[in-house]
Motif scaffolding. Sequence first.
Motif, PDB file in Angstrom:
ATOM      1  N   THR A   7      -9.959   2.195   4.550  1.00 36.21           N
ATOM      2  CA  THR A   7      -9.656   0.773   4.410  1.00 36.21           C
ATOM      3  C   THR A   7      -8.243   0.533   4.941  1.00 36.21           C
ATOM      4  O   THR A   7      -7.470   1.484   5.119  1.00 36.21           O
ATOM      5  N   TYR A  26     -16.471   5.739   2.281  1.00 36.41           N
ATOM      6  CA  TYR A  26     -15.046   5.419   2.451  1.00 36.41           C
ATOM      7  C   TYR A  26     -14.172   6.414   1.703  1.00 36.41           C
ATOM      8  O   TYR A  26     -14.554   6.923   0.638  1.00 36.41           O
ATOM      9  N   ASP A  50      -8.058  -1.852  -4.546  1.00 38.78           N
ATOM     10  CA  ASP A  50      -8.520  -2.017  -3.161  1.00 38.78           C
ATOM     11  C   ASP A  50     -10.048  -2.034  -3.184  1.00 38.78           C
ATOM     12  O   ASP A  50     -10.667  -1.023  -3.509  1.00 38.78           O
ATOM     13  N   SER A  52     -11.696  -3.199  -0.431  1.00 38.22           N
ATOM     14  CA  SER A  52     -11.962  -3.513   0.982  1.00 38.22           C
ATOM     15  C   SER A  52     -13.204  -2.822   1.527  1.00 38.22           C
ATOM     16  O   SER A  52     -13.687  -3.177   2.602  1.00 38.22           O
ATOM     17  N   HIS A  53     -13.707  -1.813   0.801  1.00 37.77           N
ATOM     18  CA  HIS A  53     -14.929  -1.152   1.244  1.00 37.77           C
ATOM     19  C   HIS A  53     -16.141  -2.070   1.102  1.00 37.77           C
ATOM     20  O   HIS A  53     -17.168  -1.842   1.712  1.00 37.77           O
ATOM     21  N   ALA A 145      -9.232  -7.166   4.597  1.00 36.92           N
ATOM     22  CA  ALA A 145      -9.240  -6.346   3.388  1.00 36.92           C
ATOM     23  C   ALA A 145      -9.640  -7.232   2.215  1.00 36.92           C
ATOM     24  O   ALA A 145      -9.645  -8.460   2.313  1.00 36.92           O
TER      25      ALA A 145
END
Lengths: 379, 119
Positions: A7, A26, A50, A52-53, A145
Amino acid sequence: MTELETTPLNGLHRALGARMVGFAGYDMPVQFAGIMAEHAATRDRAGLFDVSHMGQVLLDGAGWTDVALAFEALVPMDVVGLGDGRQRYGLLTSDDGGIRDDLMFARMGESLFVVVNAACKADDIAYMRASLPDHVTLTEITDRALIALQGPAAEAALAPLCPAVTDMRFMDVIAADLSLGMGREEVPVWISRSGYTGEDGFEISVSASASEAVARKLLENDDVSPVGLGARDSLRLEAGLCLYGHDIGLDTTPVEAGLTWAIQKVRRAGGQREGGFPGAETILGQFADGAARKRVGLKPEGRAPMREGVELFETAEGGAPVGTITSGGFGPTVGGPVAMGYVPAALAAPGTQLFGELRGKRQPVTVAALPFVPANFKR
Amino acid sequence: MKFTEEHEWLLADGDIVTVGITTYAAEQLGDVVFVELPEVGTEVTKDDECVVIESVKAASDILAPLDGEIVEVNETLPDNPSLVNEDAMGEAWFFKIKVSDMSPMDDYMDEAAYNEFIE
């Protein structure tokens, strides 16, 4: 083994000393300071995740109603009636009433913004492209993201960058500009007031190139801690939220999963746009007649966690299994083990005593109301 | 002190060997939330599962490093499993085993070899 994707925040995770794992293809942080500490930080102050995956998708057509009606052919939700700047939880259902994926969808003007699970996104996108009419276009957003900021201090941490967030209610969505200060350019973002922890908080969709600066700016606040996938799982479990592929999947229906609240009246029997989604016959049939089994909360006695796959029995000895745990672990806020699983409808009432088989021994476990930790949303 | 490839430390005093897990192992496990100990008096054979440790993330076992009899267990651990994260090499020992044949101890690593092993 195929190479893991990264990411836009991968470098930040490594700089912060995260322990990394492969998840849904990821390279993701599983923990920073430790799962217990990160879990508590999110419940008490704010955690930065996070995510973002996950897949971000925009659907466009000839105006909102056109897009919404097209999407309603894939989900049993009221999409047409969703107000501008509002978000809903949704399910892609399969022809036999199972769940292809769970997702969040939001109306942003005339566009539909959809966030889907990382592990499902390739299939979801192919399925949607194949199923949606030609006049609806699907755009996979690969240059943004997604950062979740969750916890009671989330608003106070985000407001200095974007005062408008203080006016947002749970499941509101806005397009806004974040001000990072120091003469830096403003960062255009989409913000939803939602998440996956049971806490108040936000998910911020931001360009990949600006995402690390935004994350670092938020982390400058002493109340904000980086949080990995480990605590994300324990937080959502305590909040009674389903994990796709574990608590829900192609072999579970929305009614079995206890997700009927997500199917608005207008799509149910007698509603104005009744049915018309994959698996409608099965799902509406279960609405009328009830499902044979149900997803329930489960509270094991003692301290030993009961994890996914533990079989459930009605009695301390003998008999065939009546159900299975689909996710379970230690709930740091609860201070003990918590789990979810499927049991026959007759055994689904809170307080029902069952037994989970752990290392060959049956241990008492009680059906419990969900969530284990009350939600803390800003309604 | 000796070390096993399963990240246990062994401290011999006469024919009694105290067994715990290394700081490295405790760090890898993460926050320990549950410990189940064997019963005192249990006869164990090398590689028998003796202890169940559950961290927030996952379950794992401690195997008996030697043949012998469990003569003492650390009763504080089931009520205070986080001690494993706080003092793995000291206060958070798991059990003491009375060993008849100490010779397998020679096969286990010394501290230098273990430190190399976890590099």
